[in-house]
Design an enzyme around this catalytic site. Structure first.
Site, mmCIF file in Angstrom:
data_model
loop_
_atom_site.group_PDB
_atom_site.id
_atom_site.type_symbol
_atom_site.label_atom_id
_atom_site.label_comp_id
_atom_site.label_asym_id
_atom_site.label_seq_id
_atom_site.Cartn_x
_atom_site.Cartn_y
_atom_site.Cartn_z
ATOM 1 N N ASP A 56 -5.270 -0.172 1.922
ATOM 2 C CA ASP A 56 -5.124 0.228 0.504
ATOM 3 C C ASP A 56 -6.389 0.134 -0.364
ATOM 4 O OD1 ASP A 56 -2.698 -0.376 1.632
ATOM 5 O OD2 ASP A 56 -2.041 -1.706 0.055
ATOM 6 N N GLU A 239 6.174 -0.970 -2.345
ATOM 7 C CA GLU A 239 4.838 -1.573 -2.396
ATOM 8 C C GLU A 239 3.986 -0.866 -3.452
ATOM 9 O OE1 GLU A 239 4.144 -3.027 2.156
ATOM 10 O OE2 GLU A 239 3.581 -0.963 1.792
HETATM 11 C C1 FRU Z 1 0.450 -1.593 1.604
HETATM 12 C C2 FRU Z 1 0.385 -3.084 1.895
HETATM 13 C C3 FRU Z 1 0.536 -3.875 0.617
HETATM 14 C C4 FRU Z 1 -0.138 -5.157 0.957
HETATM 15 C C5 FRU Z 1 -1.274 -4.704 1.853
HETATM 16 C C6 FRU Z 1 -1.637 -5.655 2.942
HETATM 17 O O1 FRU Z 1 -0.174 -0.817 2.556
HETATM 18 O O2 FRU Z 1 1.385 -3.430 2.832
HETATM 19 O O3 FRU Z 1 1.864 -4.029 0.176
HETATM 20 O O4 FRU Z 1 -0.591 -5.850 -0.163
HETATM 21 O O5 FRU Z 1 -0.872 -3.479 2.407
HETATM 22 O O6 FRU Z 1 -2.781 -5.251 3.603
#
Ligand code: FRU
Length: 532
Positions: A56, A239
């Protein structure tokens, strides 16, 4: 004795030779793969980490002419692992420079996704009015606690601040600033300053809903309300939320947009980002009633229908004349992100896109505007005004243009209820096709023949599709190719599809195939892009 030993010695030497050959083989295979990654897969205008894993985008903000992008990063391997925040900056959103790691794991856990704001009024008192602090709000994920099985409060929100415009960070000494109330998935804080009520608002993914919190100083937070039960897609974990206002069709009227990423549950499988349109009064987000009715009729509201745009959020402290927002996502999908065939680095971000809110006879739609400022990076241009063709048309002949990084725009007019397929092809016979099936009112991308696909069963099992929401007999289409990615903006960004692919050679030709009687093309513009 020597004689007795000779066969053993020979066997030993043979084994030694074979293993070293094998080593050499795998060494040369690795070198070839590295070359392939750099030559054919590493994009020119999309951010990729120099080495190892990325997911992300995090903490994006714009300040003093510089775009800052932090990102979920495992600096020690090319697969997901203990998360850090990597850091890169850009002045033009085309060239990115990677910096030192911004945030390292600590005793509270690894550093999951979050956001960053410029605290102009120094409400946190972590800087000064003359030199406002940049405050990052992120999730500390305590993996040891998580592994224990019975713990549920292992994700908490913490902050770090920077007084040198985002280049170095200090963790706040009284972290966490928002403790987990007993919810397994409690993460990805996105914070903004709410002018109307003069306070900070955080939206946070909490299980299958979004929770809102308020704060006067970024340091202490109180719960406001929740949104999401019974609304939208719930086939996976919610998320990376983002809440922001947008003017409607460029007027003074405005609505609030709530982005929610979901994994799995995307329209073509795996990860994707849905959006909701409504109002936010400083306490609650309420979905617009017309929008809700449309959702109940199974209308799909996804920011991107391709398989590779996830966890995208907007830049803080950025504005344009249209009061729009600037958005960027992670160009992969949790279905196969850890397996895509690049070795030195894994994953790229999407191109940044300005988002706009349009209201038409059909209700609200979020449009994504493709970056248009390619003049400086144009190596070669081909243009053609209007022409009609039948069945199969070569739009780009072999040798005319290097299609590995290119922007292409055109209008298809006088559409019939037929299929229109664009086909990119290379010397290896690898093909990527996409287009419009006007009979089914659907757009599609098919990457099943576009090079390497065997690393995942779901990568290209079936073509990705998107409903065409616009009713019109012409179609404006723009697409951008950058080594391993195709981003298609249909109907001026009303429907977007982003997908990655792994060919062994660059595409050389572009054709348009149709079963319509004739196809009329207007304003074809092809730009070969390069870095100068
Ligand atoms: C989304 C996610 C978020 C989390 C991160 C962990 O892709 O699962 O919810 O904070 O990636 O790397």
């Amino acid at each position: 004795m020597i004689l007795f030993r000779t066969p053993f010695l020979v066997a030993f030497l043979i084994v030694l030779h074979l293993t070293s050959c094998k080593k050499l083989d795998s060494y040369s295979e690795r070198m070839n793969q590295f070359k392939m990654d750099e030559l054919h897969h590493r994009p020119l205008f999309h951010f990729t980490p120099e080495k190892n894993w990325m997911n992300d985008p995090n903490g994006m903000f714009f300040y003093k002419g510089v775009y800052h992008l932090y990102f979920q990063h495992n600096p020690d391997a090319n697969v997901w692992g203990p998360m850090h925040w990597g850091h890169a900056t850009s002045k033009d959103l085309k060239h990115w420079e990677e910096h030192e790691i911004a945030l390292f794991p600590d005793e509270l856990g690894t550093i999951f996704s979050g956001s960053a704001v410029v605290d102009h009024k120094n409400t946190s008192k972590l800087g000064t009015l003359e030199n406002p602090p940049i405050v990052a709000i992120y999730t500390n994920h305590n993996s040891q606690k998580a592994k224990k099985g019975n713990a549920i409060d292992f994700q908490n929100q913490s902050i770090a601040y920077s007084t040198d415009e985002g280049y170095s960070w200090t963790k706040y000494e009284r972290n966490p600033v928002l403790k987990n109330p007993g919810i397994i998935d409690f993460r990805d804080p996105k914070v903004f300053w709410h002018e109307g009520s003069q306070k900070w608002i955080m939206s946070l993914a909490a299980g299958q809903e979004i929770q809102y919190f308020e704060s006067q100083n970024l340091l202490s937070w109180s719960y406001l309300s929740s949104f999401g039960q019974g609304i939208g897609n719930h086939d996976g974990v919610w998320e990376c939320p983002d809440l922001f206002p947008l003017p409607v069709n460029g007027t003074q009227a405005r609505k609030w947009v709530q982005l929610v990423s979901i994994n799995p549950g995307g329209p073509n499988g795996g990860s994707a980002t849905q959006y909701f349109i409504g109002d936010f009064d400083g306490t609650q987000f309420i979905v617009d009633s017309e929008f809700q009715k449309a959702m109940e009729k199974k209308h799909s509201y996804w920011i991107d229908f391709g398989k590779d745009n996830y966890a995208g959020v907007t830049f803080s402290n950025w504005s344009n004349k249209a009061n729009g927002v600037l958005y960027l996502g992670w160009m992969s999908n949790w279905e196969y992100a850890n397996k895509v065939p690049t070795t030195k680095w894994r994953s790229a971000m999407t191109l940044p896109r300005e988002l706009e809110l349009i209201q038409n006879h059909d209700g609200f739609r979020l449009h994504s505007k493709a970056p248009s400022d390619w003049d400086k990076y144009t190596v070669k241009t081909l243009e053609k005004e209007t022409f009609s063709q039948q069945k199969e048309t070569r739009l780009i002949e072999k040798g005319a243009i290097d299609l590995s990084t290119a922007q292409i725009k055109l209008n298809l007019v006088d559409l019939e209820e037929k299929k229109y397929t664009f086909i990119l092809e290379n010397s290896r016979g690898e093909k990527l096709s996409f287009g419009l099936n006007e009979k089914a009112h659907q757009f599609f991308i098919d990457r099943s023949q576009a090079g390497e696909t065997s690393f995942s069963e779901t990568f290209s099992r079936k073509p990705s599709i998107a409903p065409r929401t616009k009713k019109a007999t012409s179609l404006q289409i723009q697409f951008i190719l950058d080594k391993m990615s195709l981003e298609v903006f249909f109907d001026q960004g009303e429907t977007v599809m982003t997908e990655i692919f792994f060919t062994h050679a660059p595409f050389e030709t572009l054709s348009l195939k149709t079963d319509a009687n004739t196809v009329k093309i207007e304003n074809l513009l092809i730009r070969e892009l390069g870095k100068k």
